[in-house]
Design a protein around this motif. Structure first.
Motif, PDB file in Angstrom:
ATOM      1  N   GLN A   3     -10.646  13.755  -6.031  1.00 17.55           N
ATOM      2  CA  GLN A   3     -10.710  14.964  -5.206  1.00 17.55           C
ATOM      3  C   GLN A   3      -9.480  15.084  -4.302  1.00 17.55           C
ATOM      4  N   LYS A   4      -8.957  13.934  -3.881  1.00 16.95           N
ATOM      5  CA  LYS A   4      -7.772  13.909  -3.015  1.00 16.95           C
ATOM      6  C   LYS A   4      -6.483  14.027  -3.837  1.00 16.95           C
ATOM      7  N   GLY A   5      -6.618  13.923  -5.170  1.00 10.94           N
ATOM      8  CA  GLY A   5      -5.439  14.041  -6.035  1.00 10.94           C
ATOM      9  C   GLY A   5      -4.622  12.782  -6.128  1.00 10.94           C
ATOM     10  N   LEU A   6      -5.243  11.620  -5.951  1.00 13.65           N
ATOM     11  CA  LEU A   6      -4.528  10.346  -5.967  1.00 13.65           C
ATOM     12  C   LEU A   6      -4.778   9.594  -7.263  1.00 13.65           C
ATOM     13  N   THR A   7      -3.734   8.901  -7.757  1.00 12.71           N
ATOM     14  CA  THR A   7      -3.921   7.996  -8.888  1.00 12.71           C
ATOM     15  C   THR A   7      -4.377   6.647  -8.339  1.00 12.71           C
ATOM     16  N   LEU A   8      -4.780   5.750  -9.250  1.00 11.89           N
ATOM     17  CA  LEU A   8      -5.176   4.421  -8.808  1.00 11.89           C
ATOM     18  C   LEU A   8      -4.026   3.713  -8.094  1.00 11.89           C
ATOM     19  N   ASP A   9      -2.846   3.806  -8.679  1.00 12.21           N
ATOM     20  CA  ASP A   9      -1.706   3.116  -8.069  1.00 12.21           C
ATOM     21  C   ASP A   9      -1.363   3.722  -6.707  1.00 12.21           C
ATOM     22  N   GLU A  10      -1.447   5.045  -6.578  1.00  8.04           N
ATOM     23  CA  GLU A  10      -1.134   5.698  -5.307  1.00  8.04           C
ATOM     24  C   GLU A  10      -2.126   5.292  -4.227  1.00  8.04           C
ATOM     25  N   LEU A  11      -3.417   5.256  -4.567  1.00 14.30           N
ATOM     26  CA  LEU A  11      -4.401   4.836  -3.585  1.00 14.30           C
ATOM     27  C   LEU A  11      -4.231   3.358  -3.264  1.00 14.30           C
ATOM     28  N   GLY A  12      -3.904   2.570  -4.312  1.00 11.15           N
ATOM     29  CA  GLY A  12      -3.694   1.138  -4.089  1.00 11.15           C
ATOM     30  C   GLY A  12      -2.565   0.882  -3.126  1.00 11.15           C
ATOM     31  N   ALA A  13      -1.466   1.645  -3.276  1.00 10.67           N
ATOM     32  CA  ALA A  13      -0.333   1.486  -2.380  1.00 10.67           C
ATOM     33  C   ALA A  13      -0.715   1.848  -0.946  1.00 10.67           C
ATOM     34  N   ALA A  14      -1.572   2.860  -0.800  1.00 13.87           N
ATOM     35  CA  ALA A  14      -1.972   3.315   0.531  1.00 13.87           C
ATOM     36  C   ALA A  14      -2.863   2.309   1.241  1.00 13.87           C
ATOM     37  N   VAL A  15      -3.660   1.519   0.462  1.00 14.76           N
ATOM     38  CA  VAL A  15      -4.611   0.597   1.108  1.00 14.76           C
ATOM     39  C   VAL A  15      -4.174  -0.860   0.961  1.00 14.76           C
ATOM     40  N   GLY A  16      -3.044  -1.099   0.276  1.00 13.58           N
ATOM     41  CA  GLY A  16      -2.490  -2.441   0.214  1.00 13.58           C
ATOM     42  C   GLY A  16      -3.058  -3.337  -0.869  1.00 13.58           C
ATOM     43  N   VAL A  17      -3.556  -2.758  -1.987  1.00 11.91           N
ATOM     44  CA  VAL A  17      -4.022  -3.574  -3.117  1.00 11.91           C
ATOM     45  C   VAL A  17      -3.472  -2.972  -4.396  1.00 11.91           C
ATOM     46  N   ALA A  18      -3.488  -3.762  -5.445  1.00  9.96           N
ATOM     47  CA  ALA A  18      -2.995  -3.276  -6.732  1.00  9.96           C
ATOM     48  C   ALA A  18      -3.964  -2.253  -7.320  1.00  9.96           C
ATOM     49  N   GLY A  19      -3.412  -1.334  -8.114  1.00 12.10           N
ATOM     50  CA  GLY A  19      -4.248  -0.323  -8.761  1.00 12.10           C
ATOM     51  C   GLY A  19      -5.280  -0.946  -9.689  1.00 12.10           C
ATOM     52  N   SER A  20      -4.901  -2.081 -10.304  1.00 10.12           N
ATOM     53  CA  SER A  20      -5.831  -2.751 -11.222  1.00 10.12           C
ATOM     54  C   SER A  20      -7.064  -3.287 -10.467  1.00 10.12           C
ATOM     55  N   GLN A  21      -6.858  -3.703  -9.211  1.00 10.50           N
ATOM     56  CA  GLN A  21      -7.972  -4.183  -8.401  1.00 10.50           C
ATOM     57  C   GLN A  21      -8.915  -3.026  -8.042  1.00 10.50           C
TER      58      GLN A  21
END
Length: 484
Positions: free
Chosen positions: A26-44
């Motif tokens: 809904q926010k338009g974020l990919t896994l990697d983009e959200l991961g970067a924002a919260v400090g974890v890898a997208g795979s996690q």
């Protein structure tokens, strides 16, 4: 943690994962983009969204900030949308014991599977669950099904003309002309249907017979067991399934209906309608109707002869009657009545299992010294006077009685009508036989403490399965042993 609670926790994690994915998209974020924002890898994050890893509270707080929501939004409520609801429902269905016992691999949900496909798969799961619920009838449902069947048969005077005709046709084709049905003739009847009768010592304990449809064999207990009536009947019952076109029963009511029909067919073969009616007509003309005579004329058990009379007497002689098989403790085990005899019943209308009045011949006969002959009795009841003939017998689990009776006016056609034995029953009034006399009750009230015998069958679940109580694996193992 129990398997059930494990499954519940797993579904909670998957629901949380769906909600995180929903707000991320809904926010338009990919896994990697959200991961970067919260400090974890997208795979996690992917593992968390798929319900395979539980996030720490600090990470949930970071995800909530990054997606513009709150921790409460992430963890509260159910699936965030219809798609998530479908996926979670499928996950729940595929983790159920009903599905797992099928041995079918679960469907792996991917984006390429449409919502319509998921709905169709879930529809199949719902039908599977529905059939499973129907297959496991509760004792109350079983009693209701049995009561409904008994009432339908009473409306038909316990008479099934199509099965009567079928039995006469099969007997004629096998060359049976009269008298007791021989084992040889039963074998011929089986051969004409493409079956061979084989007697074995290792039938599974839950079965009376097993039919091998592939190799054309009907397996029965050893021919050397005491008496031959049961073996003929079991073979005829097995053949009846084929002749009547039975399919595996769909529910307990269907199972009971099939059982009634195969028993009826066997009775028609052992005591054929044409010969039996002619025999009974002469006996009625002589005013000498008797269960024991019909029994001896056709070489069947006393119970089989008594039940056969219920099939024929009303239709052919306009004579209403009742039949009871009662255990030594007074419990009704089998019943048929269309003559108005007052019988106990529970709230479902079920009579089987109820305790019959102590004044009835069915119980009074147990106290007779000479139990090798029939016991005759008139019983005055709130519904009128009935004449009864009762024979007692024994089996491995105790004594039992077989009773056939008619209203007073029809007693004139039966042997034993001259009896002077007479009882008065006012049941269901409890003062008749269920309540102790006043003086006796006053004498012992509060001074007795019997240790009751627990009837373990009340704790036993109703047998389940396509053929209730029969374990498929034991049947298949038996057939494999004998297939060579």
């Amino acid at each position: 943690m129990t398997p059930a609670s494990d499954a519940h926790s797993a579904l909670e994690l998957k629901t949380l994962g769906h909600r995180i994915r929903h707000y991320r998209v809904q926010k338009g974020l990919t896994l990697d983009e959200l991961g970067a924002a919260v400090g974890v890898a997208g795979s996690q994050l992917s593992l968390i969204e798929n319900g395979k890893r539980e996030p720490k509270l600090s990470l949930l707080q970071s995800i909530a900030v990054a997606t513009g929501t709150s921790v409460q939004d992430l963890i509260a409520g159910g699936p965030p949308n219809r798609r998530a609801a479908l996926e979670l429902e499928l996950e729940r269905a595929q983790s159920s014991p009903v599905f797992r016992q099928l041995g079918i691999p679960p469907v792996k949900v991917s984006k390429s599977i449409s919502d319509e496909t998921l709905e169709s798969i879930l529809g199949l799961h719902h039908e599977l669950q529905r059939r499973e619920r129907e297959a496991i009838a509760t004792p109350e449902e079983a009693r209701r099904a049995n009561t409904e069947l008994r009432l339908r048969m009473r409306e038909r005077h316990n008479y099934l003309p199509d099965i009567e005709k079928l039995a006469e046709k099969q007997l004629a084709a096998a060359g049976h002309t009269g008298g007791a049905l021989s084992h040889r003739t039963v074998s011929i009847m089986a051969e004409q249907l493409g079956f061979e009768l084989i007697y074995v010592n290792d039938l599974p304990s839950a079965t009376r017979s097993i039919t091998d449809l592939e190799n054309g064999r009907i397996y029965l207990p050893p021919a050397s067991i005491p008496g031959g009536h049961g073996l003929r009947s079991m073979a005829l019952q097995a053949m009846a399934h084929r002749l009547l076109g039975h399919k595996p029963p769909t529910d307990y009511a269907d199972f009971l209906q099939q059982r009634l029909e195969i028993n009826y067919y066997a009775s028609c073969c052992l005591v054929p309608e044409t010969a039996a009616v002619a025999y009974l007509e002469q006996a009625k003309k002589d005013r000498n109707l008797a269960v024991e005579d019909l029994r001896d004329a056709f070489g069947v058990t006393h119970e089989a002869a008594a039940m056969r009379m219920t099939n024929l007497m009303t239709t052919h002689f306009d004579m209403r009657l009742h039949f009871l098989r009662v255990g030594a403790e007074g419990h009704i085990e089998r019943v048929y009545e269309n003559d108005g005899l007052p019988l106990p019943e529970d709230v479902t209308g079920s009579i089987e299992g109820q305790v019959v009045c102590r004044k009835f011949s069915a119980r009074d006969a147990f106290d007779q010294q000479n139990r090798t002959t029939e016991h005759y009795q008139y019983t005055d009841t709130p519904a009128g006077t009935f004449w009864c003939s009762t024979q007692t017998g024994s089996r491995s689990d105790g004594d039992f009685s077989i009773t056939v009776g008619v209203p007073f006016d029809d007693a004139r056609w039966w042997r034993g009508r001259e009896t002077q034995n007479r009882q008065t029953s006012t049941c269901p009034d409890e003062s008749c036989c269920r309540r102790a006399p006043g003086e006796l009750a006053d004498r012992w009230r509060g001074k007795a403490w019997p240790s009751a015998r627990v009837h373990t069958h009340i704790f036993t679940p109703l047998p389940r399965g396509t053929f209730p109580g029969v374990d498929d694996s034991t049947v298949f193992e038996f057939l494999e042993r004998h297939a060579g």
